[in-house]
Design an enzyme around this catalytic site. Structure first.
Site, PDB file in Angstrom:
ATOM      1  N   ASN A 101      20.322   7.332   3.001  1.00 46.99           N
ATOM      2  CA  ASN A 101      19.343   7.970   2.120  1.00 46.99           C
ATOM      3  C   ASN A 101      19.091   9.422   2.515  1.00 46.99           C
ATOM      4  O   ASN A 101      19.126   9.765   3.690  1.00 46.99           O
ATOM      5  CB  ASN A 101      18.019   7.198   2.187  1.00 46.99           C
TER       6      ASN A 101
ATOM      7  N   ARG B  80      27.370  -3.114  16.426  1.00 46.29           N
ATOM      8  CA  ARG B  80      28.355  -3.744  15.536  1.00 46.29           C
ATOM      9  C   ARG B  80      29.768  -3.804  16.099  1.00 46.29           C
ATOM     10  O   ARG B  80      30.674  -4.254  15.409  1.00 46.29           O
ATOM     11  CB  ARG B  80      28.326  -3.060  14.167  1.00 46.29           C
TER      12      ARG B  80
ATOM     13  N   ASP C 111      15.884   4.276  -1.363  1.00 45.37           N
ATOM     14  CA  ASP C 111      16.552   4.007  -0.082  1.00 45.37           C
ATOM     15  C   ASP C 111      17.868   3.259  -0.279  1.00 45.37           C
ATOM     16  O   ASP C 111      18.207   2.355   0.474  1.00 45.37           O
ATOM     17  CB  ASP C 111      15.638   3.236   0.889  1.00 45.37           C
TER      18      ASP C 111
ATOM     19  N   ARG D 264      25.073  -0.353  -1.767  1.00 49.38           N
ATOM     20  CA  ARG D 264      23.732  -0.932  -1.635  1.00 49.38           C
ATOM     21  C   ARG D 264      22.980  -0.887  -2.967  1.00 49.38           C
ATOM     22  O   ARG D 264      22.108  -1.709  -3.236  1.00 49.38           O
ATOM     23  CB  ARG D 264      22.998  -0.101  -0.569  1.00 49.38           C
TER      24      ARG D 264
ATOM     25  N   GLY E 205      19.549   6.966  12.146  1.00 53.35           N
ATOM     26  CA  GLY E 205      18.238   7.631  12.252  1.00 53.35           C
ATOM     27  C   GLY E 205      17.730   8.226  10.950  1.00 53.35           C
ATOM     28  O   GLY E 205      16.853   9.083  10.959  1.00 53.35           O
ATOM     29  N   GLY E 206      18.279   7.750   9.822  1.00 52.15           N
ATOM     30  CA  GLY E 206      17.939   8.312   8.505  1.00 52.15           C
ATOM     31  C   GLY E 206      16.461   8.175   8.135  1.00 52.15           C
ATOM     32  O   GLY E 206      15.971   8.880   7.268  1.00 52.15           O
ATOM     33  N   GLU E 207      15.751   7.262   8.790  1.00 50.41           N
ATOM     34  CA  GLU E 207      14.318   7.084   8.503  1.00 50.41           C
ATOM     35  C   GLU E 207      13.462   8.042   9.329  1.00 50.41           C
ATOM     36  O   GLU E 207      12.244   8.033   9.243  1.00 50.41           O
ATOM     37  CB  GLU E 207      13.915   5.637   8.787  1.00 50.41           C
TER      38      GLU E 207
ATOM     39  N   THR F  99      24.486   2.425  16.324  1.00 49.90           N
ATOM     40  CA  THR F  99      24.651   0.977  16.183  1.00 49.90           C
ATOM     41  C   THR F  99      26.021   0.575  15.636  1.00 49.90           C
ATOM     42  O   THR F  99      26.380  -0.595  15.677  1.00 49.90           O
ATOM     43  CB  THR F  99      23.584   0.422  15.208  1.00 49.90           C
TER      44      THR F  99
END
Ligand code: CA
Ligand code: CA
Length: 579
Positions: free
Chosen positions: A273, A134, A315, A339, A194-196, A178
């Site tokens: 999340n 970004r 999420d 969100r 890397g939250g997932e 990112t």
């Protein structure tokens, strides 16, 4: 003899100084004043408050029809994926990052390539949501950007040579990077992605000139912070909002980076999340996930936090940028389009909730907000607990917004002229259910399944002018595909934004009347910028469809699968030079 030699040397030194005009380096003052200085763009957000407002009015509602392309530059190669980068401009040079951890230095007037740097990426990187970047930060003679294997690289602005490189974290554990870094008081501030994957979110501050770590502040309650290599206090209180050991892999990724207000001295980072997605495994508020966290840049400590979605089950990453602004009576407030579909106005110094309201037409998971801004949950719209059914899959619900959000990574703009926020919003929902899951290093840590669906056949995206005082949507421009690019607004009474269909558009900031558009050849998912050079105002935006929608968009991804990828920079100016 000696004296002659010295004077000769001095003379030589002076000659060489005179021969190469001193190139101004980017200072803290340049960054703090960025929003007001029109000759450069030295920060993400056109000023670290993130307003994305320019006082330039050479291009305005009367002459915007004369806006034409000046140059276009292709990022080249086979790496045409989502281009979400905001360029920065300094000393007549543009620095723009591209997909796959690339960065380009271009002549801002002609588009001529000065240098390019391609970071060598290892096998096994784990970006969740496309190989995007970004943008870069500028400081001194450096241009600094993060990479998909979770490193931070500082290059010489003139040569593109690496000056320092620091590892942010272990990509094999799911960390990546990112966001555009920001600079505050000589420190480069970064988050982590890397939250997932059950990483631990945090904000790091490094000496921007050397890359040396100064402080680190975890955004999952229970983890110890550091400053100058020593313990600097735990974030919150261990186990206060998390059961058992889940905080150790609690997510809360700071993947969109942050903003900084020099007046409050606070950096504002949104957090993602809590991990895993299955909320039944972690009863409690799960701080500091889905929040805005305000960190004192001087101490590396959390001064306040505000949580949009406690015990998130959808999420609803609260990473969205917190944009600060001044009211007429001199109060510093901040706005955030979350969100989760609600817009929040907070006191930027104390975090005190002022007001909140929906900026999307439909929200199902909560019926509204209480007097402290806490959501009034609809218990029936939380995905069911698998442990209460067959143990494999909990009951499915249809929730709105979808997990890609009322708004996602695309940054909004704020105009002090109109007093409106310009929010790129989306209307969509999802089928979502929970499943059992346990943490495994480097593996997806969700415990959920989902399909995103449209809720209106005629549109998904809508650029909205939102009045933060009345909570009203003043005007909107609907868009067939989901909006995924950021917004720019100017003193010229204009709002600029891009669409996945490939257009860079402009509308009247007061009325929303569309006044100009240009087809860039691929989807625009990046924020535009503007600056002036040699008496002319320029507008620039990156083009290249991609990001999370084609990867995770379910039925919506199918609906827009006709869109083509790309990777290029477009720059515009008035062909009649404002006459
Ligand atoms: Ca500036
Ligand atoms: Ca997430």
């Amino acid at each position: 003899m000696k004296r002659i030699l010295i004077s000769a040397l001095l003379g030589g030194a002076m000659l060489s100084l005179a021969g190469t005009p001193a190139v101004a380096k980017v200072t803290d003052k340049d960054i703090e004043n960025d929003a007001a200085t029109t000759g450069d763009v030295v920060s993400w957000g056109l000023g670290t408050r993130g307003q994305r407002y320019s006082p330039l009015a050479k291009i305005n509602t009367k002459n915007v029809g004369d806006l034409v392309p000046v140059w276009s530059f292709s990022f080249g190669g086979e790496k045409q994926r989502g281009q979400e980068s905001q360029p920065v401009v300094h000393n007549g040079k543009m620095f723009v990052t591209g997909s796959y951890s690339r960065i380009f230095a271009l002549d801002a007037k002609t588009g001529k390539k000065l240098w390019q740097y391609e970071h060598r990426l290892p096998e096994g990187i784990m970006p969740c949501c496309d190989v995007v970047n970004r943008g870069a930060a500028l400081y001194d003679n450096l241009v600094i950007f993060g990479t998909l294997d979770a490193q931070l690289v500082a290059l010489d602005q003139d040569t593109g040579k690496v000056v320092w490189k620091e590892k942010l974290d272990d990509y094999a554990a799911g960390y990546s990077y990112t966001a555009a870094p920001i600079i505050a008081k000589g420190l480069v501030l970064t988050g982590v992605s890397g939250g997932e994957f059950g990483i631990v979110g945090r904000v790091d501050a490094r000496d921007a000139k050397t890359g040396k770590l100064v402080w680190s502040r975890p955004t999952v309650e229970g983890h110890m912070g550091t400053k100058d290599g020593k313990d600097n206090g735990i974030s919150g209180t261990t186990n206060a909002s998390w059961p058992g050991d889940l905080w150790k892999t609690g997510g809360s990724a700071t993947w969109l980076g942050g903003t900084y207000d020099p007046e409050t001295g606070l950096a504002y980072f949104g957090t993602g999340n809590p991990a895993p997605w299955n909320s039944h495994l972690r009863p409690g508020d799960n701080l500091f996930s889905c929040s805005t966290v305000a960190i004192d840049v001087a101490t590396g400590k959390i001064v306040w936090h505000f949580q949009g979605t406690p015990n998130d089950g959808w999420d609803f990453d609260g990473v969205n940028e917190f944009v600060t602004y001044k009211t007429k009576d001199g109060k510093v407030l901040g706005g955030k389009a979350d969100r989760n579909g609600f817009f929040y106005v907070l006191d930027a110094k104390s975090g005190k909730f002022q007001r909140g309201f929906p900026f999307v037409r439909k929200i199902t998971w909560a019926s509204g907000l209480d007097e402290n801004g806490r959501p009034k949950f609809d218990a029936g719209n939380r995905p069911g607990d698998p442990a209460k059914g067959d143990g494999k899959k909990g009951s499915s619900v249809f929730a709105v917004p979808s997990f890609l959000g009322g708004k996602n990574q695309m940054p909004m703009a704020y105009s002090p002229d109109t007093g409106y926020f310009y929010v790129p919003a989306n209307e969509w929902g999802m089928e979502i259910w929970n499943e059992p899951v346990s943490y495994k290093k480097g593996a997806a840590y969700l415990g959920a399944g989902f399909t995103i669906k449209t809720i209106d056949d005629s549109y998904i995206g809508a650029l909205r002018a939102v009045d933060p005082v009345s909570g009203k949507i003043v005007w909107e421009v609907k868009n067939n595909a989901p909006l995924w690019g950021g917004v720019l607004t100017t003193k010229g009474g204009l709002v600029f934004w891009g669409t996945p269909e490939g257009y860079l558009k402009a509308a009247d900031a007061k009325t929303g009347k569309e006044v100009w558009q240009f087809q860039t050849g691929s989807g625009v998912v990046a924020p535009p910028i503007t600056w002036d050079q040699d008496g002319e105002q320029y507008i620039a935006v990156a083009s290249g469809w991609g990001g999370a929608v084609p990867l995770w968009g379910g039925d919506v991804a199918k609906k827009v699968n006709y869109l083509n990828q790309g990777g290029s920079m477009w720059v515009f100016k008035l062909h009649k030079n404002g006459k």
